[in-house]
Each structure stands twice: as C-alpha cells, then as structure tokens.
Write an enzyme that holds these catalytic residues in place. Structure first.
Site, PDB file in Angstrom:
ATOM      1  N   TYR B 106      52.141  52.223  41.010  1.00 45.91           N
ATOM      2  CA  TYR B 106      53.090  53.349  41.369  1.00 45.91           C
ATOM      3  C   TYR B 106      53.407  53.947  39.868  1.00 45.91           C
ATOM      4  O   TYR B 106      54.064  54.079  38.913  1.00 45.91           O
ATOM      5  CB  TYR B 106      54.276  52.394  41.324  1.00 45.91           C
ATOM      6  CG  TYR B 106      54.360  52.463  43.454  1.00 45.91           C
ATOM      7  CD1 TYR B 106      54.436  53.814  43.617  1.00 45.91           C
ATOM      8  CD2 TYR B 106      54.234  51.604  44.672  1.00 45.91           C
ATOM      9  CE1 TYR B 106      54.304  54.447  45.198  1.00 45.91           C
ATOM     10  CE2 TYR B 106      53.812  52.193  45.400  1.00 45.91           C
ATOM     11  CZ  TYR B 106      54.061  53.408  45.982  1.00 45.91           C
ATOM     12  OH  TYR B 106      53.881  53.717  47.530  1.00 45.91           O
ATOM     13  N   GLU B 199      40.300  27.325  56.178  1.00 38.02           N
ATOM     14  CA  GLU B 199      40.744  28.270  56.268  1.00 38.02           C
ATOM     15  C   GLU B 199      42.082  29.084  56.897  1.00 38.02           C
ATOM     16  O   GLU B 199      42.454  29.626  56.434  1.00 38.02           O
ATOM     17  CB  GLU B 199      39.945  28.546  57.129  1.00 38.02           C
ATOM     18  CG  GLU B 199      39.728  29.734  57.613  1.00 38.02           C
ATOM     19  CD  GLU B 199      38.251  30.853  58.223  1.00 38.02           C
ATOM     20  OE1 GLU B 199      37.671  30.369  58.918  1.00 38.02           O
ATOM     21  OE2 GLU B 199      38.512  31.632  59.387  1.00 38.02           O
ATOM     22  N   ASP B 251      36.110  28.034  59.771  1.00 41.59           N
ATOM     23  CA  ASP B 251      36.071  28.018  61.642  1.00 41.59           C
ATOM     24  C   ASP B 251      34.217  27.864  61.711  1.00 41.59           C
ATOM     25  O   ASP B 251      33.555  27.832  60.723  1.00 41.59           O
ATOM     26  CB  ASP B 251      36.226  28.902  62.172  1.00 41.59           C
ATOM     27  CG  ASP B 251      38.190  29.207  62.623  1.00 41.59           C
ATOM     28  OD1 ASP B 251      38.581  28.269  62.353  1.00 41.59           O
ATOM     29  OD2 ASP B 251      38.202  30.902  62.327  1.00 41.59           O
TER      30      ASP B 251
END
Lengths: 508, 364
Positions: B106, B199, B251
């Site tokens: 922007y 995680e 995981d």
C-alpha cells in the site's frame, strides 16, 4: 366457349397494376420511394446545369387514413434546370415520358420514379399534384394535374402563370400520399445522410411531419463533370437496337454506318471488323436481311478489337469528392478512397469507386458498416443480395490487419450508363463477374492503404507507450536513487530520454 | 551476494544494512549521472540456479547472474519498484519503524509506484534481498505471520522507546510474540541449555503448563505451522549466539517432517539468504517409527501425503542424514500419520513425562 378479351393497357395502367416492381410495395416503402424519387430528380435537375443542388423536402401530416397509415403532403423544391412550361403536364402526368432515354449516366433510368410517386399519391388520396416550375426566364408556371390512368394522359385542373420577378429557377412538386412515416423514418433519414455523403456539394433540408428539421450542408461547391451523351458500344447492342439504327441512318454503306453510329468505332476498326465478319464495306445497311442483322449482332459481340467504351458518358464522383463526402458524413479518423479505371460489362461502361473509413465517429458494432451507391443513389434495401456485400464478405480482411470488430465503414459506388440492378426498385446490384472483379480490386487497393495506416498507427501507439514507460519510470528511478544516495538533486535523465526516442518517432 | 559474518550486535547490523542500501542508491545515481542506463546485477533465482550445498547444509544460488537494466523496457518498472523498495527500506530502517509486507504494497501507492498485487511487491522485496544479501527482516519488513517464544531468556530491546529495556521471556504465560521488537532485540542472559521448537499451539501451552521449560531447562518456541522467517532467524540466533542445541517437535506426517527440515536446512525460496538455517537442529519427533513404537492412534496417509513423501525422498536435504530416508520409508510402509496430540491417549502428561525425555535423549 369463353370469350377471351384482349385489351391494351396504358403504361400508367401497367405501373398502377404492378407498382410493386417500382418500389411502392407498402405504405412504408411507398413514402420512402416517393421522397427518394423526387429528391433524385431534383439532384439530376441541378447537376445537369452544374450548379450545386439546393433541395428542400417537407413532409406534413394531413390526416389519418387507416389504423396504420396516414395521409401526408410531400413537397420537394429544387434549384434545378426547371421544366419548360409546355412539357410540364407530360413530364409529371404521363408515365414513360421524359428526358432519360439517352445513353448517359443519370440517377433515374426510365423517367419513371417521380411519376410513379405522383401516380401513387393520386391512387391513395385522389388529390391532384401541384407543379411549379421556372427555367429562370420571366415566368413561373403552376399546374394542378391528375393522371388519366387508363389513357396515360395528364388532366390539367388548373394552370397559373406568375411573373418571375426574382429570377427564380427550379421546380416545386407537391402532392398528397398515403404512407407510414414512423416506420419509414429510419430509412428516410439514412437516405438523406447517405445522399449527402455522395453528393457533398448539395445542401439538403428535410422537415419531417413532427416539424423536426434535418439539414445536410454542403462541404464543397466543386462538382463532378456532368456526363456526356454517347453512341452505343458495339458489344452492347441487340437486334432491336440495330434495326432502329438501320431505320434512321442516313448512311448508305456499312463502313459509314459503323463509323457514325457506334461508340469508339473509326475507319480502321470498322474496316477490320467488316473484313472479320465478311461483310462488304459498301453494302447498304438498309438492305440487310433479318438473318444478316442477327449475324451482324453476333459478329459485333465476337470481334475482339473494338476499343473499350470510354468513360466520358460517366460521371463518377472522383476521389476528392468521395473523400469529402465520407469525411463530412462519417467523420472518421482515417479514410482511403480509390477510383478504378473505367471497365465494361456487356458493352456498358462503368466505374467503381470505393472508400474505406476507420475510427472517429464510426461506431464499433461487430461488423463493417457498408454503404452502397449506384450513380450517386444510396441503396438501402436488400444489402445481403448485393454484389458489393458478397465481395466484401469473400475478402480475406485479416491479410490487411482489418477485422470486423473494428470501427470500419466501407463505401462502394458504381456508376454506369446502365447500372446492373436486379429490380426496377433499384435496391441492389446484380453479381456480374466484371463488376465483381472491379469492386474486389478497388477494395484491395483501399485495404492496402488502411493496412498502412493501421500498421503505422500501431507502430506509433507502441512507440508512444514505450516512451511513456521510460518517461514515467526513469524520473522515479532518478529521484529514488538520489534520495537513497543522500543527494540533493536527482541526476539528469534528459540524455537517457533522448536516446530512447527512435528514428521516425518525432511525431510521437 | 557474499555470505556475511554474523555479528551479535543488532545495531551494527543495522548500520551495515543502511550502508548497503545507500550504496545501491549511489551506484544507480552515478550511472545515470554519467549518462548510462542504470543496471543492477544479482544472482539468478530460477530453479536451475538453485543448488543444495552440503557444506552450508542449505540451498544456495549458483553462479548464474541476471542483469536488470533500465534500458530494457520490460525491466524498467520492476527496476523502479526495486529502487523504491530500497528507499522505503532505508527510511524504515533509519527511522527504526517496521512494516508488514501488506504495508509495503500500500505504501507504494503514495509514491505512484503501483504494484499489480501483493505477490508482485513480495517478489520485488525478494529481489532486494537477493541484490543486497540481507533478508527483509533486516529492512524491518515483516510478514503477518506470528509465532511465540517462552523460557528463561532475558532480552534487551533496541526498538525506539524501549532501547536498553529488558524482558524475561517467562514473564507472560502465553509466551511472547516473535515480532519485530523481539527479532531485533539483543540477548542478555539465559539459564536454558536447549531450545525446543513445537509446531502446534496446543502443545506449546501444555509444555508451559507442565513447566517443561523448568524441567528440561529449555526455551520453548512455537513455530505455529511452517516457521516464519523471523522465527527461523530467531532459532538460528539462539543456536549460534547462545550455543543452545535445538530440538524440533512436529506432527508425525510428511508436512511436520518438512517443518523441521526448513528450520534445519532452509527453503529453496530463501536460497539467496543465509542465517535463516540451523543446520545442527534436530528433528526429535513425532517420527514414523514413534508411531509404531508408541502405538499411537493414527489416521491413514492420503494421496497428497504420499505424493509429498515421494517428493521429499528425492530432495537433497533429505539425503544428508539417514534418519530422514528411514522415516520416509517407514511412513510409506505403515501409510499412517499421527498428530502430536495423539499422546493424550496415555494421559495429558505422558508426552512430557515419558516421550519428551526419551526423545531428547535419543536425538542428543
């Protein structure tokens, strides 16, 4: 056994019964055809004196005729040659009387249209027509006429003579007719616009029944040379014409007969032809038997060495005037015009003129705008059947960088002593190979011109964009880098900007 | 780009960044001033110029270089965007303000420098990184992603208004966000002897609740999925500056495995940057073999998971340590995956009491 009666019908009776073929099919077409025929007569009347036409047309509402149709009064005024008083009744009250049976290019073909309009008005409203005319001499003549349809004779109801103090010259025709103006309006307006396009030296004024004024103002006073009358060309004659020529000829031998009655036939050509056809040069033409005349006609068509007809009998618009007209009425960004050399079909000389216009006020509508003209008459109906349209559709436009979604108008003008119309209504031109070839060649020429224009424009556009990018971003790079480097002033980029201007881009 | 020696002082690095940006401006200014179209050279980031370097244990860029010249009409706009981005970065860095990638997009509009979209402005920022060899965080440009840290580490801020203020990262039980202020902070002291990167947020909170930081003397880092660059940089600093070993828990699936790998060896997208990797970090679990050994509740690997495994199998980063290939093969064999939370089947504290110490020991 039923009794069969034969009756002779007059010319006006014939057209009364067959008014369809002259374009007076229905109330919409009729009012359009009436306006058109009278305007064309007026244009011819002014052009024959080579004076810029000044034509005023007014349609005024008279009353309801039926649910769908109304009675209108049509008035057409011109500044043309005027009609000598003794000819006025016949010229406006007798079908097939007129000045248009000679071989030169004119708008009307049979001197039929104007009278058909008056005849149609009389049939539908039972009102007489008023004709006022002066040849510019001391008197102005006014006639009130009806046509005696069965006898094809004018009936004079009233006749007045006025003093022509102001030296006025021209003709005014006024009569009532039944029609459907609302339906006809788009075509009538289109007719005026297109007429203005191919007659850029004419002032046209039209006041419609609602009182709306349409003015088409001339862009030039230059006019094309009026056509000259010519003799028939040997390729174009038929047995009928030969017989008529033989009847009237004062010449006593074939050599003189050929030399004096045919277009572009001189001593040498005539001699060669007679040798070719095995006819004795000293033979008296009046002694030719019917079989010999038929044979003569065939030989005339077979002989290859006749010079093509010259175009002095034609009056094409010319490239300059065509361009003026297209610029005036279509206001395009670009126009290319081309006039073909004279050509012939079946012994009739003709000239094709074409124009292609791009951009400006031409709308973009997913197809070419096609304007067709014959002897400076706009052809507004049956576009799909016209030879020009066939040629345009068959052309490979992509070769010329042209596509139908561009704002493009194509103008095709054919002028000829005998325009190969398909119908008496004069709406479209028949597909003659000679005509087709001329149109195609003409279009190819203007297509090449527009291709050059489009290529150049594309180039200029690209160049402008390219320079736009440089002049947008180089100053920014200079500005940002100076700030980043802690300098007060950005570096000078003029040299860089100059170097990106390519040769030939000065105009950008 | 030359690999840069790491300097512990944040302030010093900022000076270096500012000088580098200023030099870029001066170089361009001078070229224009001498009547030349300015140009910039940088290593090519095209895939054929990205190599795995076993020495650095990360992807690096090869010798191919590209030249951006303002003479070339197609380069002109990106060139101007690059110079603008450099100027914007200079202003940010010198005023010690930060900006997000979105802000950059922007802000450009105020200079009539439009970017077509966020992607285009991100690309230009990556160009600037490649040209100068600094990462966007060095220019105080940060992505929106946020992760967190918790543990006994005292830091000292360098951001305006907080200079010299210190904070202990145990002071807030939700952890402290790894944002621009923390990224640019100097490390003061720590009692920790290891870093555990996690995680998922749920497990991060569990570890704090269970006092993992105390029990294991650890600094806990939440990667919140794929670790943002700032977080990878932060983990790298903990490893290099404080010499703390790093253990990564994810995981038990190909995606988790790759989260660990990016922390260790970096991504191809960041091949032009150094200091984002922690080559000595360890992936501690959940491994495919853990799924088997701990009999964890599992889900089947789907087609996309399997496809990812085949990709990773061929990836040079996964050929460094035999552990990776072994785990990939095991995943392919068992065709199952398990989340970190799967340990909850043995009770909420099992993971902390049993699994964690065992794995830390195993991957030491």
């Amino acid at each position: 056994m039923a009794q069969v009666t034969f009756e002779e019908i007059s010319a006006s009776d014939f057209f009364y019964r067959n008014r369809d073929i002259a374009g007076f099919t229905n109330p919409t077409r009729a009012i359009f055809a009436a306006v058109r025929e009278l305007v064309e007569n007026s244009l011819d009347a002014a052009e024959s004196l080579k004076i810029p036409p000044e034509i005023y047309v007014r349609l005024s509402f008279e009353g309801e005729a039926s649910k769908e149709t109304q009675i209108y009064k049509l008035r057409v005024e011109d500044n043309g040659i005027g009609v000598p008083p003794r000819h006025i009744p016949s010229a406006f009250g007798q079908v097939l009387f007129g000045s248009k049976y000679k071989l030169k290019q004119q708008r009307g073909t049979f001197g039929l249209g104007g009278k058909m309009a008056i005849l149609y008005g009389q049939i539908t409203t039972h009102q007489p027509a008023t004709i006022i005319s002066s040849t510019g001499m001391s008197k102005i003549y006014m006639y009130k006429l009806l046509i005696d349809i069965q006898r094809n004779r004018p009936i004079i109801l009233d006749r007045k003579v006025f003093l022509n103090k102001e030296g006025w010259r021209g003709t005014i025709v006024e009569f009532s007719l039944e029609g459907d103006y609302l339906r006809a309006m788009p075509k009538i307006l289109e007719y005026f616009k297109q007429t203005a396009m191919v007659n850029p030296y004419a002032n046209l004024t039209f006041v419609d029944p609602k009182g709306r004024l349409y003015k088409f103002i001339r862009a030039t006073t230059v006019m094309p040379d009026p056509p000259k009358e010519t003799l028939p060309h040997p390729y174009g004659v038929d047995v009928e014409l030969l017989q008529r020529l033989i009847q009237i000829t004062p010449y006593k031998n074939m050599l003189e007969f050929l030399k004096n009655h045919f277009h572009r036939v001189g001593e040498i050509t005539a001699t060669k032809f007679l040798e070719f056809s095995g006819i004795s040069p000293s033979k008296n033409p009046k002694r030719l038997s019917h079989e010999e005349i038929v044979r003569l006609m065939h030989m005339l068509k077979k002989f290859k060495e006749f010079l093509p007809p010259d175009a002095s009998c034609l009056s094409p618009l010319g490239e300059e005037l065509l361009k003026t007209g297209v610029l005036k009425e279509l206001k395009p960004e670009f126009v290319a015009v081309h006039q073909r050399k004279p050509a012939t079909y079946a012994g009739h000389p003709f000239i094709v003129e074409v124009a292609i216009a791009y951009g400006g006020e031409i709308p973009q509508r997913g197809g070419f705008l096609i304007y067709r003209f014959a002897n400076r008459i706009p052809l507004l109906y049956d576009e799909a059947s016209d030879v020009s349209v066939k040629v345009i559709n068959a052309m490979n436009w992509r070769r010329y960088k042209v596509s139908p979604d561009m704002p493009i108008a194509i103008v095709v003008h054919i002028c000829s002593t005998k325009v190969p119309y398909k119908t008496v209504g004069k709406e479209f031109i028949a597909d003659r190979p000679e005509v087709r070839r001329e149109i195609a060649n003409g279009l190819r020429e203007v297509a090449r011109q527009i291709q050059r224009f489009l290529t150049r424009r594309e180039h200029v556009d690209r160049e402008r964009k390219r320079l736009g990018v440089f002049s947008k971003y180089l100053p920014k790079i200079a500005h940002f880098s100076a700030k980043l480097a802690g300098k007060e002033k950005p570096p000078d980029i003029e040299k860089l900007l100059r170097s990106v201007k390519r040769f030939g881009a000065e105009g950008v | 780009m030359e690999p840069k020696e790491y300097r512990s002082s944040i302030m010093e690095r900022r000076k270096e960044v500012l000088a580098s940006l200023g030099n870029l401006g001066a170089k361009i200014y001078e070229q224009i001033d001498r009547g030349f179209f300015p140009s910039i050279e940088m290593p090519s980031r095209s895939t054929e110029n990205i190599y795995y370097d076993p020495k650095f244990r990360q992807y690096i860029l090869g010798d191919k270089r590209v030249k951006r010249s303002a003479r070339n009409i197609r380069h002109l706009k990106p060139f101007a965007q690059l110079v603008w981005t450099a100027l914007f970065s200079y202003e940010l860095t010198s005023q010690r303000k930060t900006s997000t990638l979105r802000d950059v997009y922007y802000s450009a509009q105020a200079y009539e420098m439009t970017f077509k979209d966020q992607q285009e402005s991100n690309n230009i920022i990556t160009d600037l990184e490649t040209v100068l060899g600094f990462s966007r965080e060095d220019f105080n440009i940060f992505p929106e992603e946020r992760s967190a840290v918790f543990g006994d580490l005292t830091i000292s801020y360098t951001v305006p208004g907080y200079e010299g203020k210190t904070l202990n990262l145990t002071s807030h039980p939700d952890g402290v966000m790894i944002g621009p202020a923390l990224t640019s902070a100097d490390f003061v002291e720590t009692s920790a002897d290891k870093v555990i990167a996690i995680e998922k947020g749920g497990l991060f909170t569990r570890f704090i609740e269970e006092n993992v930081h105390k029990k294991f003397n650890a600094i806990l880092v939440l990667t919140a999925g794929q670790a943002p660059r700032a977080t990878r940089h932060f983990i790298g600093r903990l490893n290099r500056e404080l010499r703390l070993p790093v253990y990564v828990f994810t995981d038990g699936d190909p995606w988790g495995m790759h989260i660990a790998m990016v922390i260790i060896s970096g991504s191809a997208n960041a091949a032009h940057l150094r200091d984002l990797t922690t080559p000595d970090a360890k992936w501690s679990g959940v491994w495919a073999t853990d799924i088997v050994n701990y009999k964890l509740p599992t889900d089947p690997l789907d087609e996309i998971d399997m496809k990812r495994l085949y990709e990773l199998q061929k990836d040079p980063r996964y050929k460094e340590d035999p552990l990776w290939q072994r785990e990939i093969k095991t995943f392919m064999k068992i065709k199952r995956k398990a989340e970190q939370e799967a340990f909850s089947r043995y009770g909420l504290t099992y993971i902390v009491d049993e699994y964690l110490p065992a794995k830390l020991e195993e991957t030491k």
